[in-house]
Scaffold this motif. Structure first.
Motif, PDB file in Angstrom:
ATOM      1  N   LEU A   1       5.303   6.538   1.562  1.00  0.00           N
ATOM      2  CA  LEU A   1       5.284   5.359   2.414  1.00  0.00           C
ATOM      3  C   LEU A   1       4.881   4.123   1.620  1.00  0.00           C
ATOM      4  CD1 LEU A   1       3.338   6.820   5.494  1.00  0.00           C
ATOM      5  CD2 LEU A   1       5.814   6.886   5.066  1.00  0.00           C
ATOM      6  N   ALA A   2       5.511   3.003   1.954  1.00  0.00           N
ATOM      7  CA  ALA A   2       5.104   1.688   1.450  1.00  0.00           C
ATOM      8  C   ALA A   2       4.836   0.821   2.670  1.00  0.00           C
ATOM      9  CB  ALA A   2       6.186   1.075   0.571  1.00  0.00           C
ATOM     10  N   ASN A   3       3.560   0.461   2.870  1.00  0.00           N
ATOM     11  CA  ASN A   3       3.160  -0.258   4.093  1.00  0.00           C
ATOM     12  C   ASN A   3       3.628   0.477   5.341  1.00  0.00           C
ATOM     13  OD1 ASN A   3       2.041  -2.100   2.372  1.00  0.00           O
ATOM     14  ND2 ASN A   3       3.628  -3.663   2.651  1.00  0.00           N
ATOM     15  N   ASP A   4       3.401   1.793   5.329  1.00  0.00           N
ATOM     16  CA  ASP A   4       3.682   2.689   6.462  1.00  0.00           C
ATOM     17  C   ASP A   4       5.155   2.981   6.681  1.00  0.00           C
ATOM     18  OD1 ASP A   4       1.058   3.206   7.151  1.00  0.00           O
ATOM     19  OD2 ASP A   4       0.956   1.643   8.675  1.00  0.00           O
ATOM     20  N   ARG A   5       6.030   2.560   5.769  1.00  0.00           N
ATOM     21  CA  ARG A   5       7.460   2.745   5.995  1.00  0.00           C
ATOM     22  C   ARG A   5       8.122   3.518   4.866  1.00  0.00           C
ATOM     23  NH1 ARG A   5       9.980  -2.539   8.814  1.00  0.00           N
ATOM     24  NH2 ARG A   5       8.127  -3.374   9.823  1.00  0.00           N
TER      25      ARG A   5
ATOM     26  N   ALA B   1      11.961 -17.947  -6.588  1.00  0.00           N
ATOM     27  CA  ALA B   1      10.520 -18.197  -6.665  1.00  0.00           C
ATOM     28  C   ALA B   1       9.786 -17.053  -7.349  1.00  0.00           C
ATOM     29  CB  ALA B   1       9.943 -18.405  -5.267  1.00  0.00           C
ATOM     30  N   GLU B   2       8.623 -17.366  -7.896  1.00  0.00           N
ATOM     31  CA  GLU B   2       7.728 -16.335  -8.398  1.00  0.00           C
ATOM     32  C   GLU B   2       6.912 -15.769  -7.238  1.00  0.00           C
ATOM     33  OE1 GLU B   2       6.588 -16.873 -13.024  1.00  0.00           O
ATOM     34  OE2 GLU B   2       5.466 -18.146 -11.630  1.00  0.00           O
ATOM     35  N   VAL B   3       6.690 -14.459  -7.278  1.00  0.00           N
ATOM     36  CA  VAL B   3       5.929 -13.748  -6.250  1.00  0.00           C
ATOM     37  C   VAL B   3       4.892 -12.884  -6.942  1.00  0.00           C
ATOM     38  CG1 VAL B   3       6.062 -12.068  -4.371  1.00  0.00           C
ATOM     39  CG2 VAL B   3       7.919 -13.715  -4.691  1.00  0.00           C
ATOM     40  N   ARG B   4       3.688 -12.850  -6.394  1.00  0.00           N
ATOM     41  CA  ARG B   4       2.641 -11.981  -6.931  1.00  0.00           C
ATOM     42  C   ARG B   4       2.569 -10.727  -6.066  1.00  0.00           C
ATOM     43  NH1 ARG B   4      -2.641 -13.559  -9.662  1.00  0.00           N
ATOM     44  NH2 ARG B   4      -3.831 -11.607  -9.823  1.00  0.00           N
ATOM     45  N   LEU B   5       2.912  -9.606  -6.662  1.00  0.00           N
ATOM     46  CA  LEU B   5       2.800  -8.314  -5.991  1.00  0.00           C
ATOM     47  C   LEU B   5       1.404  -7.750  -6.223  1.00  0.00           C
ATOM     48  CD1 LEU B   5       6.153  -6.759  -7.283  1.00  0.00           C
ATOM     49  CD2 LEU B   5       5.790  -7.819  -5.036  1.00  0.00           C
ATOM     50  N   ARG B   6       0.749  -7.318  -5.152  1.00  0.00           N
ATOM     51  CA  ARG B   6      -0.519  -6.595  -5.254  1.00  0.00           C
ATOM     52  C   ARG B   6      -0.235  -5.173  -4.767  1.00  0.00           C
ATOM     53  NH1 ARG B   6      -5.166  -9.909  -5.901  1.00  0.00           N
ATOM     54  NH2 ARG B   6      -4.829 -12.141  -5.476  1.00  0.00           N
ATOM     55  N   ILE B   7      -0.049  -4.261  -5.712  1.00  0.00           N
ATOM     56  CA  ILE B   7       0.390  -2.899  -5.380  1.00  0.00           C
ATOM     57  C   ILE B   7      -0.787  -1.947  -5.506  1.00  0.00           C
ATOM     58  CG2 ILE B   7       2.054  -1.084  -5.864  1.00  0.00           C
ATOM     59  CD1 ILE B   7       3.868  -3.169  -7.096  1.00  0.00           C
ATOM     60  N   ILE B   8      -1.023  -1.188  -4.446  1.00  0.00           N
ATOM     61  CA  ILE B   8      -2.152  -0.264  -4.357  1.00  0.00           C
ATOM     62  C   ILE B   8      -1.614   1.152  -4.213  1.00  0.00           C
ATOM     63  CG2 ILE B   8      -4.198   0.374  -3.021  1.00  0.00           C
ATOM     64  CD1 ILE B   8      -4.074  -2.549  -1.873  1.00  0.00           C
TER      65      ILE B   8
ATOM     66  N   GLY C   1       7.870  13.095 -11.094  1.00  0.00           N
ATOM     67  CA  GLY C   1       8.458  14.426 -11.125  1.00  0.00           C
ATOM     68  C   GLY C   1       9.269  14.791  -9.902  1.00  0.00           C
ATOM     69  N   ARG C   2       9.548  13.809  -9.031  1.00  0.00           N
ATOM     70  CA  ARG C   2      10.326  14.059  -7.820  1.00  0.00           C
ATOM     71  C   ARG C   2      11.381  12.964  -7.659  1.00  0.00           C
ATOM     72  NH1 ARG C   2       7.420  15.426  -2.399  1.00  0.00           N
ATOM     73  NH2 ARG C   2       9.546  16.212  -2.102  1.00  0.00           N
ATOM     74  N   THR C   3      12.443  13.269  -6.933  1.00  0.00           N
ATOM     75  CA  THR C   3      13.434  12.242  -6.634  1.00  0.00           C
ATOM     76  C   THR C   3      12.986  11.370  -5.457  1.00  0.00           C
ATOM     77  OG1 THR C   3      14.660  13.752  -5.180  1.00  0.00           O
ATOM     78  CG2 THR C   3      15.326  13.662  -7.511  1.00  0.00           C
ATOM     79  N   LEU C   4      11.993  11.827  -4.710  1.00  0.00           N
ATOM     80  CA  LEU C   4      11.501  11.079  -3.558  1.00  0.00           C
ATOM     81  C   LEU C   4      10.891   9.750  -4.001  1.00  0.00           C
ATOM     82  CD1 LEU C   4      11.291  11.524  -0.471  1.00  0.00           C
ATOM     83  CD2 LEU C   4       8.959  12.365  -0.857  1.00  0.00           C
ATOM     84  N   ARG C   5      11.140   8.707  -3.238  1.00  0.00           N
ATOM     85  CA  ARG C   5      10.651   7.380  -3.584  1.00  0.00           C
ATOM     86  C   ARG C   5      10.434   6.564  -2.313  1.00  0.00           C
ATOM     87  NH1 ARG C   5      16.270   4.800  -6.191  1.00  0.00           N
ATOM     88  NH2 ARG C   5      17.573   5.167  -4.342  1.00  0.00           N
ATOM     89  N   THR C   6       9.813   5.395  -2.477  1.00  0.00           N
ATOM     90  CA  THR C   6       9.627   4.461  -1.369  1.00  0.00           C
ATOM     91  C   THR C   6       9.655   3.053  -1.941  1.00  0.00           C
ATOM     92  OG1 THR C   6       8.273   3.953   0.568  1.00  0.00           O
ATOM     93  CG2 THR C   6       7.089   4.454  -1.472  1.00  0.00           C
ATOM     94  N   GLY C   7       9.390   2.051  -1.105  1.00  0.00           N
ATOM     95  CA  GLY C   7       9.384   0.686  -1.614  1.00  0.00           C
ATOM     96  C   GLY C   7       9.545  -0.347  -0.517  1.00  0.00           C
ATOM     97  N   VAL C   8       9.567  -1.607  -0.938  1.00  0.00           N
ATOM     98  CA  VAL C   8       9.786  -2.740  -0.043  1.00  0.00           C
ATOM     99  C   VAL C   8      10.931  -3.568  -0.605  1.00  0.00           C
ATOM    100  CG1 VAL C   8       7.359  -2.798   0.665  1.00  0.00           C
ATOM    101  CG2 VAL C   8       8.128  -4.257  -1.232  1.00  0.00           C
ATOM    102  N   VAL C   9      11.446  -4.488   0.214  1.00  0.00           N
ATOM    103  CA  VAL C   9      12.545  -5.349  -0.203  1.00  0.00           C
ATOM    104  C   VAL C   9      12.114  -6.801  -0.030  1.00  0.00           C
ATOM    105  CG1 VAL C   9      14.933  -6.039   0.212  1.00  0.00           C
ATOM    106  CG2 VAL C   9      14.278  -3.628   0.423  1.00  0.00           C
ATOM    107  N   LEU C  10      12.334  -7.608  -1.076  1.00  0.00           N
ATOM    108  CA  LEU C  10      12.080  -9.044  -1.025  1.00  0.00           C
ATOM    109  C   LEU C  10      13.404  -9.755  -0.780  1.00  0.00           C
ATOM    110  CD1 LEU C  10       9.657  -9.380  -4.089  1.00  0.00           C
ATOM    111  CD2 LEU C  10       9.129  -8.706  -1.739  1.00  0.00           C
TER     112      LEU C  10
ATOM    113  N   LEU D   1       0.854  -1.186   0.000  1.00  0.00           N
ATOM    114  CA  LEU D   1       0.000   0.000   0.000  1.00  0.00           C
ATOM    115  C   LEU D   1       0.891   1.236   0.000  1.00  0.00           C
ATOM    116  CD1 LEU D   1      -2.870   1.277   0.274  1.00  0.00           C
ATOM    117  CD2 LEU D   1      -2.495   1.236   2.749  1.00  0.00           C
ATOM    118  N   LEU D   2       0.790   2.034  -1.058  1.00  0.00           N
ATOM    119  CA  LEU D   2       1.579   3.259  -1.194  1.00  0.00           C
ATOM    120  C   LEU D   2       0.763   4.462  -0.733  1.00  0.00           C
ATOM    121  CD1 LEU D   2       2.946   2.571  -4.797  1.00  0.00           C
ATOM    122  CD2 LEU D   2       4.113   2.094  -2.624  1.00  0.00           C
ATOM    123  N   GLU D   3       1.401   5.358   0.011  1.00  0.00           N
ATOM    124  CA  GLU D   3       0.717   6.563   0.476  1.00  0.00           C
ATOM    125  C   GLU D   3       1.690   7.735   0.484  1.00  0.00           C
ATOM    126  OE1 GLU D   3      -2.646   5.374   3.582  1.00  0.00           O
ATOM    127  OE2 GLU D   3      -0.751   4.420   4.099  1.00  0.00           O
TER     128      GLU D   3
END
Length: 465
Positions: free
Chosen positions: A207-211, A225-232, A296-305, A161-163
């Motif tokens: 934020l990605a999952n509040d982080r 392994a294959e992983v299914r990402l559900r990105i909101i 349009g910004r350098t700001l980013r977020t994400g998760v790590v697998l 969940l992206l916010e």
């Protein structure tokens, strides 16, 4: 990477956002689920912030169901203010859509409301407040109805969940926008469509999952392994590009609806849109970052697998270059794998998307007249012709229905089935839907501040009771 106190605060959230490869035991038939609106604390930039949330009694964040389940939920408001939650992407009876003053009254403090309807269509959905500016205070959560095919696949699922986050009160953010000067990029007065206005608000963090990436969620996965990402994209007013780096993924659904798989390493994601992406972890056992680049910004977020025994490198919150503009090129190449039935359009309705930075006023006149609803008759195939006359994109969302994208700037195609489509500056986008869910439905721009400033109308069925 050492765990911070955020890791302790959000342990339950992290667990809830990673769906196992095999389904959990099903709850007893008819057992009602409880969702509670409450305050919670998250850590951003080393400081604690109190924001809203939607939490089950177990502490799990949001809700996961399986295809064929009943959406049987009691929503308890434990906040000190009135609220309400919209079940974004589900097509319930209109009285259960969760939009205050359209489908129901707000839910007052210490009050509850029951919802019960078939949880459909299946797919990656989400829930968020539709009351005032509460969505900016992070009153949003995942709502996943797992497809039978996804369950049978056995793939591990990761929900992201992206916010967008600001330390400034949402009301002040909005009031400051209303004070904007005409020369701050006046929307309907500029004619140079080569220089769109990308961001009205300079957020303090994504934020990605509040982080943030200073302490990202690290998710354990199997090597190769294959992983299914559900990105909101649950942001209030930000577009992102999903970046898998050197890994090529397959986009299999948009807004929860299946498309002919499309392979790429970057995927545009407008405000309120969702993307399911299947990616394979590297065979060499290295970790993989799933990043969301701010438009349009350098700001980013994400998760790590992270596969077993893999190291996790630190990733800066800021990229070396600004994130790409979220355009419509990929949208033009998407094809629904389950398109709407082919039939003639019974009613075509022009909607102009207009606005100005002077006073920050946004509108969406229907048939050339402000304040009119979109009127339809049950059983019709309806076409919405959205013409963006402004210098900002508008992620347009229709409640209670799924629509199919059929034309962009005169180019006709059998596009994706969605509930949000981004209409770029100077662009005309056509979508069609079947009027099969009588009621009074919200139809609006999903940029929270554009909606609050007037880019909101309704779809009304003639003669519905």
């Amino acid at each position: 990477m050492q765990p911070s106190r955020r890791s302790v605060l959000l342990a339950a959230t992290a667990a809830a956002l990673t769906i196992p490869a095999t389904p959990n035991a099903q709850p007893a038939a008819g057992r009602q689920k409880i969702l509670r609106l409450q305050t919670r604390q998250i850590e951003v930039g080393g400081k604690l912030a109190t924001r809203y949330g939607v939490v089950q009694p177990s502490g799990a964040y949001g809700l996961t169901l399986d295809e064929g389940d009943m959406f049987d939920v009691r929503l308890d408001n434990a906040l000190a203010v009135s609220s309400g939650v919209h079940w974004h992407g589900l097509n319930p009876p209109w009285r259960q859509d969760g939009v205050p003053y359209v489908s129901q009254l707000p839910i007052g403090p210490a009050q509850s409301l029951d919802y019960k309807f078939p949880a459909r269509p299946a797919g990656t959905r989400w829930m968020h407040s539709h009351f005032g500016l509460q969505e900016q205070n992070l009153l949003a959560a995942p709502l996943i109805v797992r497809e039978t095919s996804a369950i049978r696949s056995g793939l591990q699922e990761v929900v992201v969940l992206l916010e967008d986050f600001s330390w400034t009160n949402p009301r002040k953010l909005y009031d400051d926008l209303r004070k904007a000067k005409p020369d701050d990029g006046g929307m309907n007065m500029k004619t140079n469509m080569s220089a769109p206005d990308l961001n009205d608000i300079q957020y303090d963090a994504y934020l990605a999952n509040d982080r943030t990436l200073a302490d990202p969620q690290v998710i354990d996965v199997e090597r190769g392994a294959e992983v299914r990402l559900r990105i909101i994209n649950g942001s209030a007013s930000s577009n992102f590009t999903i970046d898998l780096g050197a890994i090529e993924g397959a986009l299999v659904t948009v807004d929860g609806n299946p498309v002919v798989p499309l392979k790429a390493s970057r995927f545009p994601l407008g405000t309120a849109q969702r993307a399911d992406i299947i990616m394979r972890m590297p065979a060499d056992g290295h970790s993989a970052a799933v990043l969301a680049l701010g438009e349009g910004r350098t700001l980013r977020t994400g998760v790590v697998l992270r596969p077993p025994r893999a190291s996790v490198a630190r990733i800066s919150d800021n990229a070396d270059a600004a994130g790409p503009i979220v355009g419509l090129e990929m949208e033009k190449s998407l094809r629904a794998s389950q398109p709407l039935a082919v039939r003639p359009v019974d009613r075509s309705i022009p909607i102009d998307l207009i606005g100005t930075m002077e006073g920050y006023v946004w509108q969406m006149p229907v048939n050339g007249m402000g304040g009119l609803p979109v009127r339809v008759v049950r059983g019709e195939r309806v076409e919405l012709v959205m013409r963006n006359r402004t210098m900002m994109d508008h992620p347009m969302h229709l409640h209670g229905h799924s629509f199919q994208v059929t034309e962009i700037d005169g180019q006709k195609f059998s596009g994706a089935v969605r509930d949000v489509v981004v209409v770029m500056p100077g662009t005309t986008v056509k979508v069609v839907f079947d009027a099969d869910n009588p009621g009074l439905w919200a139809y609006h721009c999903h940029n929270l501040y554009h909606m609050a400033a007037g880019m909101f109308t309704t779809v009304v069925y003639e003669g519905f009771a």
